[in-house]
Design an enzyme around this catalytic site. Structure first.
Site, PDB file in Angstrom:
ATOM      1  N   CYS A 184     -17.520  94.557  62.064  1.00  0.00           N
ATOM      2  CA  CYS A 184     -17.113  93.788  63.031  1.00  0.00           C
ATOM      3  C   CYS A 184     -18.145  93.685  64.189  1.00  0.00           C
ATOM      4  O   CYS A 184     -18.531  94.714  64.534  1.00  0.00           O
ATOM      5  CB  CYS A 184     -15.440  94.043  63.504  1.00  0.00           C
ATOM      6  SG  CYS A 184     -15.075  93.220  65.151  1.00  0.00           S
ATOM      7  N   ASP A 191     -15.847  95.892  57.483  1.00  0.00           N
ATOM      8  CA  ASP A 191     -15.373  94.600  56.594  1.00  0.00           C
ATOM      9  C   ASP A 191     -15.733  94.730  55.346  1.00  0.00           C
ATOM     10  O   ASP A 191     -17.165  94.642  55.065  1.00  0.00           O
ATOM     11  CB  ASP A 191     -16.034  93.292  57.304  1.00  0.00           C
ATOM     12  CG  ASP A 191     -15.432  92.982  58.756  1.00  0.00           C
ATOM     13  OD1 ASP A 191     -14.081  93.219  58.961  1.00  0.00           O
ATOM     14  OD2 ASP A 191     -16.100  92.551  59.522  1.00  0.00           O
TER      15      ASP A 191
END
EC number: 1.7.1.13
Length: 277
Positions: A184, A191
């Site tokens: 992120c 992620d």
């Protein structure tokens, strides 16, 4: 300009349970596009959509009975803004104690608010309880790059890992990897994603492509930005005639984000959820 660091990400948040459209936090796409050689005013080398799936959508009917649904949001890639994901979650949660006349009324409200936030026309699809059994799963089609026994120590995006045999006859290939990981932009949280690359052109070196995808492992950027970086790097370094890049990221906060970018007319992906999602 709304900046990522001003978003709710990484900050304590009060969870409102009554409808509040102001919770949506738009972030302009252009600053990150400028970083990958796409200055404002220049025609984009791609088009496509960001497909968001929401698994935690609930509201009250007019009698106060809770309702639940799945929701899909199709956001065109040419909208000026994306929506920061935590703000999206907070916005959806604001419906939890809100009375709404029907799923159709909710759909219209979601369409209006998301279109306002992104600056474009957002399609909204709801799957209510009666239709949950129609949902299908499936993996991305293509030749799995992860089969390759490579060695690497590069964990920041490095386009020089990409190459293609320009002297060879053009091929049409679909390549897939489940080893995409980025972080992120604001919080640094991981992620996890699967990515599919379809192209027509000189054969792309598969080991180099896999190393390149792995090189995002320590990179901080939003999902949409990573996919656009992959697209522009592959176009610049490998020069395919046709290219489509599609990533499906695992969910966080009840949402998954699945960006798709292409430079040729092809149907949008069918939005099948994969096993990791």
């Amino acid at each position: 300009m709304t900046l990522p660091e001003h978003s709710p990400l990484g900050k304590p948040s009060a969870y409102k349970t009554e409808y509040d459209a102001s919770l949506l936090f738009p972030i302009p796409r252009q600053p990150k596009r400028a970083e990958i050689g796409l200055p404002e005013g220049r025609a984009l080398p791609f088009f496509g959509v960001d497909i968001w799936n929401a698994y935690e959508v609930s509201w009250l009917n007019l009698k106060g009975k809770p309702q639940v649904a799945l929701a899909t949001f199709i956001i065109p890639a040419d909208t000026p803004n994306i929506v920061e994901s935590k703000s999206f979650k907070l916005y959806l949660n604001s419906f939890n104690q809100t009375k709404i006349a029907s799923p159709e009324a909710l759909q219209q409200l979601l369409h209006h608010d998301l279109s306002e936030a992104t600056g474009g026309t957002v399609q909204v699809r709801l799957v209510t309880e009666a239709d949950l059994g129609t949902q299908k799963m499936g993996e991305l089609d293509g030749l799995l790059l992860d089969r390759l026994d490579i060695e690497t120590d590069i964990y920041e995006p490095d386009p020089t890992l990409l190459s293609a045999e320009q002297e060879e006859s053009p091929v049409e290939e679909t390549l897939v990897s489940h080893l995409l990981k980025s972080n992120c932009l604001v919080t640094g949280q991981p992620d996890w994603g699967s990515v599919q690359i379809r192209y027509v052109g000189a054969p792309i070196d598969q080991e180099g492509l896999l190393k390149y995808l792995i090189s995002f492992r320590n990179h901080n950027e939003f999902h949409e930005q990573c996919v656009e970086r992959i697209f522009t790097d592959v176009m610049r370094m490998c020069k395919p005639v046709k290219l489509a890049v599609y990533a499906r990221y695992t969910r966080r906060g009840g949402l998954d984000i699945n960006p798709f970018r292409t430079n040729y007319n092809t149907p949008w992906p069918d939005n099948r959820r994969n096993a990791r999602q």
